[in-house]
Motif scaffolding. Structure first.
Motif, PDB file in Angstrom:
ATOM      1  N   SER A 276     -13.046 -16.106  -7.495  1.00  0.00           N
ATOM      2  CA  SER A 276     -12.217 -15.260  -6.634  1.00  0.00           C
ATOM      3  C   SER A 276     -10.804 -15.810  -6.547  1.00  0.00           C
ATOM      4  CB  SER A 276     -12.819 -15.168  -5.222  1.00  0.00           C
ATOM      5  OG  SER A 276     -12.824 -16.445  -4.606  1.00  0.00           O
TER       6      SER A 276
ATOM      7  N   ASP B 188      -6.848 -16.038  -1.981  1.00  0.00           N
ATOM      8  CA  ASP B 188      -6.907 -15.322  -0.698  1.00  0.00           C
ATOM      9  C   ASP B 188      -8.182 -14.496  -0.543  1.00  0.00           C
ATOM     10  OD1 ASP B 188      -6.484 -13.248  -2.436  1.00  0.00           O
ATOM     11  OD2 ASP B 188      -4.635 -12.522  -1.503  1.00  0.00           O
TER      12      ASP B 188
ATOM     13  N   SER C 261      -9.008 -11.813  -2.004  1.00  0.00           N
ATOM     14  CA  SER C 261      -8.823 -10.363  -2.091  1.00  0.00           C
ATOM     15  C   SER C 261      -9.452  -9.756  -3.345  1.00  0.00           C
ATOM     16  CB  SER C 261      -7.330 -10.017  -2.057  1.00  0.00           C
ATOM     17  OG  SER C 261      -6.661 -10.594  -3.168  1.00  0.00           O
TER      18      SER C 261
ATOM     19  N   THR D  44     -12.390  -5.650  -5.292  1.00  0.00           N
ATOM     20  CA  THR D  44     -11.205  -5.870  -4.462  1.00  0.00           C
ATOM     21  C   THR D  44     -11.552  -5.524  -3.014  1.00  0.00           C
ATOM     22  OG1 THR D  44     -10.418  -3.613  -4.893  1.00  0.00           O
ATOM     23  CG2 THR D  44      -9.596  -5.362  -6.328  1.00  0.00           C
ATOM     24  N   ARG D  45     -10.915  -6.219  -2.087  1.00  0.00           N
ATOM     25  CA  ARG D  45     -11.152  -5.938  -0.668  1.00  0.00           C
ATOM     26  C   ARG D  45     -10.364  -4.709  -0.243  1.00  0.00           C
ATOM     27  NH1 ARG D  45     -13.849  -9.706   2.322  1.00  0.00           N
ATOM     28  NH2 ARG D  45     -13.823 -11.883   1.636  1.00  0.00           N
ATOM     29  N   ASP D  46     -11.027  -3.841   0.542  1.00  0.00           N
ATOM     30  CA  ASP D  46     -10.315  -2.681   1.074  1.00  0.00           C
ATOM     31  C   ASP D  46      -9.710  -3.026   2.427  1.00  0.00           C
ATOM     32  OD1 ASP D  46     -12.387  -2.644   2.913  1.00  0.00           O
ATOM     33  OD2 ASP D  46     -13.443  -0.976   1.943  1.00  0.00           O
ATOM     34  N   GLU D  47      -9.149  -2.020   3.075  1.00  0.00           N
ATOM     35  CA  GLU D  47      -8.483  -2.280   4.369  1.00  0.00           C
ATOM     36  C   GLU D  47      -9.445  -2.727   5.450  1.00  0.00           C
ATOM     37  OE1 GLU D  47      -9.313   2.156   3.874  1.00  0.00           O
ATOM     38  OE2 GLU D  47      -8.467   0.507   2.703  1.00  0.00           O
TER      39      GLU D  47
ATOM     40  N   GLY E 188     -11.820  -4.915   4.814  1.00  0.00           N
ATOM     41  CA  GLY E 188     -12.307  -6.226   4.423  1.00  0.00           C
ATOM     42  C   GLY E 188     -13.573  -6.200   3.599  1.00  0.00           C
TER      43      GLY E 188
ATOM     44  N   TYR F 248     -15.709  -5.493   0.095  1.00  0.00           N
ATOM     45  CA  TYR F 248     -15.472  -5.500  -1.342  1.00  0.00           C
ATOM     46  C   TYR F 248     -15.872  -4.169  -1.959  1.00  0.00           C
ATOM     47  CZ  TYR F 248     -14.346 -10.477  -1.745  1.00  0.00           C
ATOM     48  OH  TYR F 248     -13.729 -11.695  -1.667  1.00  0.00           O
TER      49      TYR F 248
END
Length: 203
Positions: A84, A87, A89, A186-189, A191, A193
């Motif tokens: 990862s 951060d 993300s 990817t993390r969305d708004e 949090g 994945y």
């Protein structure tokens, strides 16, 4: 143009040659559209194959350097890896999935289970009977669902014949090959994945 041979004839699905004047314009246009899309799809597929190999090579190289430099144990199951960003993300995973089939021991398992079902006819839970019956149902190609059979291993039943049947299922498992999957998240708004689709059918 598209399907047309150098003599100008068109080949149909049965391999017959058809004069161009006997081919509908709509079929000619459809042929052209499909061939153009196929050519583009082949390029996309080649790019995905190349990307997958690059991803596997890059991750293996990174892990090899980590082990060599720090002499540490890699976490996770054999073959399954997660990397990862700092951060958190973005993460990339490599998963190994075995493709299996069943050997002849599965016949013994089915016979033992049928004995149990015959004896438990009146007392057996209808849901249990449905699970067992579906497990050994073959599809139109004569194949038995791996997942349905393996689901039987989760059932805890205190019967010696059932335990022997489960042992027979375990002994029947044959690993044909293993396939590696590269997945990117990817993390969305919120949090959570979310997978980045690399599958044209899921895009």
């Amino acid at each position: 143009m598209g399907n047309a041979t150098h003599e100008g004839f068109w080949k149909d699905a049965k391999g017959n040659l058809v004069a161009p004047e006997n081919v509908r314009e709509s079929d000619k246009l459809a042929d052209e559209v499909v061939r153009d899309l196929f050519a583009e799809a082949k390029n996309i597929n080649a790019a995905l194959v190349a990307f997958k190999q690059k991803a596997l090579d890059d991750i293996r190289t990174h892990l090899a350097l980590v082990v060599e430099k720090y002499d540490v144990k890699l976490r996770g199951k054999k073959g399954n890896r997660v990397l990862s960003t700092f951060d958190g993300s973005i993460k990339v995973t490599i998963n190994i999935q075995d493709r299996i089939r069943f050997g002849e021991e599965l016949v013994a398992a089915e016979l033992l289970i049928n004995e149990c079902m015959a004896e438990w006819t009146h007392d057996a839970n209808p849901n249990l009977r449905t699970i067992v019956e579906k497990a050994f149902q073959a599809d139109s190609e004569g194949k038995i669902s791996v997942y349905r059979v393996l689901d039987l291993l989760r059932l805890q039943i205190d019967d010696e014949r059932w335990r022997k049947a489960m042992k027979a299922i375990q002994d029947s498992i044959r690993v044909i090959d293993s396939k590696e999957y590269v997945r990117i998240y990817t993390r969305d708004e919120n949090g959570e994945y979310q997978a980045l689709s690399l599958n044209i059918a899921q895009a």
